[in-house]
Design a protein around this motif. Sequence first.
Motif, short mmCIF file in Angstrom:
data_model
loop_
_atom_site.label_atom_id
_atom_site.label_comp_id
_atom_site.label_asym_id
_atom_site.label_seq_id
_atom_site.Cartn_x
_atom_site.Cartn_y
_atom_site.Cartn_z
N VAL A 194 -56.66 -74.27 50.42
CA VAL A 194 -58.07 -73.73 50.73
C VAL A 194 -58.77 -74.99 51.46
N ALA A 195 -58.85 -76.00 50.72
CA ALA A 195 -59.74 -77.05 51.16
C ALA A 195 -59.19 -78.04 52.37
N ARG A 231 -65.82 -73.58 52.15
CA ARG A 231 -64.44 -73.28 51.99
C ARG A 231 -64.17 -74.83 51.27
N ILE A 232 -64.36 -75.67 51.37
CA ILE A 232 -63.98 -77.04 51.02
C ILE A 232 -64.46 -76.94 49.22
N LEU A 291 -61.39 -74.72 42.64
CA LEU A 291 -60.15 -74.03 42.37
C LEU A 291 -59.18 -75.24 41.53
N VAL A 292 -59.38 -76.12 42.24
CA VAL A 292 -58.46 -77.24 41.51
C VAL A 292 -58.98 -77.83 40.21
N MET A 300 -53.43 -72.46 40.61
CA MET A 300 -54.62 -72.47 41.23
C MET A 300 -54.81 -73.68 41.65
N VAL A 301 -54.34 -74.91 41.11
CA VAL A 301 -54.63 -76.20 41.81
C VAL A 301 -53.93 -76.37 43.20
N LEU A 302 -52.67 -75.81 43.59
CA LEU A 302 -52.15 -75.74 44.91
C LEU A 302 -52.89 -74.89 45.92
N SER A 303 -53.41 -73.78 45.34
CA SER A 303 -54.32 -72.81 46.10
C SER A 303 -55.26 -73.41 46.57
#
Length: 292
Positions: free
Chosen positions: A214-215, A84-85, A91-92, A207-210
């Motif tokens: 997620v992490a 997950r991390i 994604l970031v 995408m950065v925020l997502s």
Amino acid sequence: MTMALLAAALLMGFFGSPHCLGMCGGLVTAFGLSMKDVSPTKRRALVATYHLGRLTSYALLGLVAGLIGVTVLAPLMQGNSMPRILLGLVLVFVGATMLGAPFLTKLERFGMRFWQYLSPLRQKVFPLNTFPRALTAGLLWGFLPCGLVYGALLIAVVAHNPLSGAALMFVFGLGTIPMLVATHKTVGWLRDKIGRFRLRQLNGAVMVLSGLAVAVVPMVMANMHGGHGGGHAQMDHSSHSAMMSETDAHDIDQMNHDMTPAMDHGMQDMDNHMDHSMHDMGDDAPSMHHGQ
């Protein structure tokens, strides 16, 4: 792999496609010029064929990326939160690339060398007047160096599933099709709208925020839950101790209550017995005197 990840790949392809026109635009023009002698109906079929080849090439690359994720990364991340991390960090990274960070520039340069190596093979597919040639041209097109493609492949790697990686890359390719098949007038309109509203940058920010969510968010929630659980455990221990103390006190009181009547009754019996003995001794005393 969730639908959210597929949606992210689709939007990444669509909002990033104006960037693709810089390199893919010249290739599309060359393909169009090579089909000038075919009928409009066959021309449309040939266009669909080479885009199918391109999406197939993307899917094959995604399959390889997924295999890399399974064989290299998965054994290192069994039973922990690293998958997950890592997905969040990728994604970031990809979102920052869409915002304009030149992270993948060197990788594009390396890909350009491979693209030039394929030049003799690319020349053999022209003119694109047959379906096998169009399909081959599309398959080769998938190896055109592009930072956006490389970013999507990074997501496919952390998908930890070859089929998921292939599906993700295929959906990414679908997102690029509208810009690449549109007419000159429509392309100008799409580029204007995407540029005016800064949709690529907006998608990159999402995408950065997502990725951060997620992490980071699950770890924060786990820590909060752990502290809350510890508080509950401490309260339960204190309550248990208090209940035990109350129970012990109650038991002691009950024992005192039960023992007191018994002790009183025993003392009374002893007194009665002593009185009776003294009375008997008093009765025996004259007899003893008379005997003397």
